[in-house]
Design a protein around this motif. Structure first.
Motif, short mmCIF file in Angstrom:
data_model
loop_
_atom_site.label_atom_id
_atom_site.label_comp_id
_atom_site.label_asym_id
_atom_site.label_seq_id
_atom_site.Cartn_x
_atom_site.Cartn_y
_atom_site.Cartn_z
N MET A 34 56.90 46.43 72.26
CA MET A 34 56.09 47.00 71.19
C MET A 34 56.25 48.51 71.26
N LEU A 35 56.61 49.11 70.15
CA LEU A 35 56.72 50.56 70.03
C LEU A 35 55.43 51.08 69.40
N ILE A 36 54.62 51.78 70.17
CA ILE A 36 53.38 52.38 69.65
C ILE A 36 53.67 53.85 69.43
N MET A 37 53.60 54.25 68.15
CA MET A 37 54.07 55.59 67.78
C MET A 37 53.07 56.29 66.89
N ASP A 38 52.93 57.57 67.11
CA ASP A 38 52.11 58.41 66.27
C ASP A 38 52.69 58.41 64.85
N PRO A 39 51.89 58.07 63.83
CA PRO A 39 52.43 58.00 62.46
C PRO A 39 52.93 59.34 61.94
N ASP A 40 52.44 60.44 62.50
CA ASP A 40 52.89 61.76 62.05
C ASP A 40 54.37 62.00 62.34
N LEU A 41 54.96 61.17 63.19
CA LEU A 41 56.35 61.38 63.57
C LEU A 41 57.34 60.82 62.55
N LYS A 42 56.84 60.07 61.58
CA LYS A 42 57.74 59.44 60.61
C LYS A 42 58.60 60.44 59.88
N GLN A 45 61.94 61.54 61.40
CA GLN A 45 62.97 60.53 61.67
C GLN A 45 63.04 60.13 63.16
N ILE A 46 61.94 60.28 63.87
CA ILE A 46 61.96 59.93 65.28
C ILE A 46 62.07 58.42 65.47
N GLN A 47 61.44 57.64 64.58
CA GLN A 47 61.57 56.18 64.67
C GLN A 47 63.03 55.77 64.51
N ASP A 48 63.74 56.43 63.60
CA ASP A 48 65.16 56.10 63.40
C ASP A 48 65.97 56.40 64.66
N LYS A 49 65.64 57.51 65.31
CA LYS A 49 66.36 57.88 66.53
C LYS A 49 66.09 56.87 67.65
N ILE A 50 64.82 56.45 67.77
CA ILE A 50 64.47 55.46 68.78
C ILE A 50 65.17 54.13 68.48
N SER A 51 65.13 53.73 67.21
CA SER A 51 65.76 52.46 66.81
C SER A 51 67.25 52.46 67.10
N GLN A 52 67.90 53.57 66.83
CA GLN A 52 69.34 53.65 67.03
C GLN A 52 69.71 53.48 68.50
N THR A 53 68.98 54.17 69.38
CA THR A 53 69.34 54.09 70.80
C THR A 53 68.99 52.73 71.40
N LEU A 54 67.94 52.07 70.89
CA LEU A 54 67.58 50.75 71.40
C LEU A 54 68.59 49.68 70.94
N SER A 55 69.08 49.83 69.73
CA SER A 55 70.02 48.84 69.20
C SER A 55 71.34 48.82 69.96
N GLU A 56 71.64 49.90 70.68
CA GLU A 56 72.88 49.98 71.43
C GLU A 56 72.96 48.87 72.48
N ARG A 57 71.81 48.43 72.99
CA ARG A 57 71.79 47.38 74.02
C ARG A 57 71.00 46.16 73.55
N ASN A 58 70.91 46.00 72.24
CA ASN A 58 70.26 44.81 71.66
C ASN A 58 68.82 44.64 72.13
N ILE A 59 68.12 45.73 72.15
CA ILE A 59 66.71 45.71 72.53
C ILE A 59 65.87 45.70 71.27
N GLU A 60 65.03 44.67 71.09
CA GLU A 60 64.21 44.53 69.91
C GLU A 60 62.86 45.23 70.11
N PHE A 61 62.24 45.61 68.99
CA PHE A 61 60.89 46.17 69.08
C PHE A 61 60.12 45.87 67.80
N ILE A 62 58.82 45.79 67.95
CA ILE A 62 57.92 45.75 66.80
C ILE A 62 57.12 47.04 66.81
N LEU A 63 56.85 47.55 65.64
CA LEU A 63 56.21 48.86 65.52
C LEU A 63 54.72 48.74 65.27
N PHE A 64 53.95 49.53 66.00
CA PHE A 64 52.52 49.69 65.70
C PHE A 64 52.26 51.19 65.57
#
Length: 382
Positions: A34-42, A45-64
């Protein structure tokens, strides 16, 4: 000086672009988070950066990211429900204090069977927690190294301390490139809050050689980060220096304890949604002046380390100049220097003093204080 009893749990990684290796760091703890993230970071593009690096190793996440009012129990309930229904293996926390504190609470309570409010009312979490990896997007994370975390009880808006397990946070990644969401005023108030945090740890009854070491280095680095280094040998960028100072201040407060300004900041933020950093910054000069009455040598020593007084300035004059320097920094960026400028009333301060006075950390203050003493202190800053 108090005996030392402290264990460092997280693996701390600090430096520019450290988050680009996030997938490498989280892989040992699972593949679904579970990725718990401050909404002000949207917007950054910080969520995009996190998503990109996690996808490199097939790591899934759900966002809250439903964090609207600090770390309150209503949003904590929602996050817990989503986490349990999603069968996650760990927590990724990205943001300021509210994201980090909600994340720690979710990790701590994920496998508990009692009602959330049993823990809010004092029960201790005992089940196996989920692993958590934190990425602060501010320079300080004062409760990330402790087993007591502040949350706002949504039933009453009163600040409470959750008793959580040790070693929940497995890794903390400080990447100054993520410190992008703050205005100049917010940056100054947060830096002064961090400096106050270190100072409170230095004068606390729980201060020890270990916390003193972190405090003194934190204050030195904060001086370099805010005012520049006096030596050309120090060429580290200011954002790195401030991150280092914040990390060390957070460690210092965990090895020692927070003080009056931090407690009041928590209580006022919970009750009235006023910036914790701003409240703490306003109270900081009064902390310095008050401590000058019984810990004058310690305050003087910090003022010398901070680099704001010359070697011939001592004792009462050093305390006076230290406090005045903080007020000047607030005024320079047009931040308020009195609590009344935050549209607070005396009645509201009295309630906040009662809330802060109910926390067991009152027992570790530099001098014995009742709720009435705390209210008298707040009145000085009004």
């Amino acid at each position: 000086m108090a005996d030392l009893s402290f264990r460092i749990s997280p693996n701390i990684i600090l430096g520019s672009y450290t988050t680009t290796r996030l997938s490498q760091y989280v892989k040992p703890y699972g593949t679904r988070f579970m990725l718990i993230m401050d909404p002000d970071l949207k917007e950054f593009q910080i969520q995009d950066k996190i998503s990109q690096t996690l996808s490199e190793r097939n790591i899934e996440f759900i966002l809250f990211d439903h964090l609207t009012d600090g770390s309150n129990t209503k949003e904590l309930e929602q996050a817990l429900s989503l986490a349990r229904s999603s069968h996650i293996q760990g927590i990724l926390a990205v943001g300021g204090s509210k994201a980090l504190l909600v994340s720690a609470a979710v990790a701590a309570l994920y496998n508990e069977t009692k009602d959330l409010y049993d823990f809010v009312d004092g029960a201790a979490a005992e089940s196996e927690p989920l692993p958590m990896i934190s990425i602060p997007t501010t320079i300080r994370a004062p409760y990330s190294f402790t087993n007591k975390i502040p949350v706002m009880d949504s039933r009453t808006r009163q600040i409470k301390l959750l008793n959580i397990q040790n070693n929940i946070c497995k890794m903390m990644i400080w990447d100054p490139n993520f410190f992008v969401t703050l205005t100049e005023n917010q940056s100054v108030s947060m830096a002064l809050e961090t400096l106050c945090l270190a100072t409170e740890a230095y004068i606390s009854q729980k201060a020890n050689f270990f916390s003193d070491m972190f405090t003194e280095k934190s204050v030195e680095l904060m001086g370099y980060g805010l005012d520049g280094a006096k030596s050309l040998d120090i060429s580290t960028p200011s954002e790195i220096l401030l991150a280092q100072a914040g990390c060390m201040a957070s460690l210092a407060s965990s090895a020692s304890a927070v003080g009056v300004a931090s407690l009041a900041g928590l209580a006022i933020n919970a009750r009235y949604s006023i910036s914790r950093s701003l409240v703490t910054s306003i109270l900081f000069p009064y902390i310095i002046e008050d401590a000058g009455n019984y810990k004058c040598e310690r305050i003087e020593h910090l003022a010398h380390i901070f680099g704001i007084i010359d070697e011939n300035t001592h004792r009462e004059e050093a305390v006076k100049q230290f406090a005045e320097n903080i007020r000047q920094r607030l005024a320079k960026v047009n931040l308020p220097t009195r609590l009344k400028d935050l549209n607070l009333t005396m009645e509201q301060l009295a309630i906040a003093a009662e809330d802060a006075g109910s926390l067991d950390t009152m027992n570790t203050l530099p001098r014995s204080m009742t709720t009435d003493d705390l209210f008298d202190f707040l009145k000085q800053a009004y």
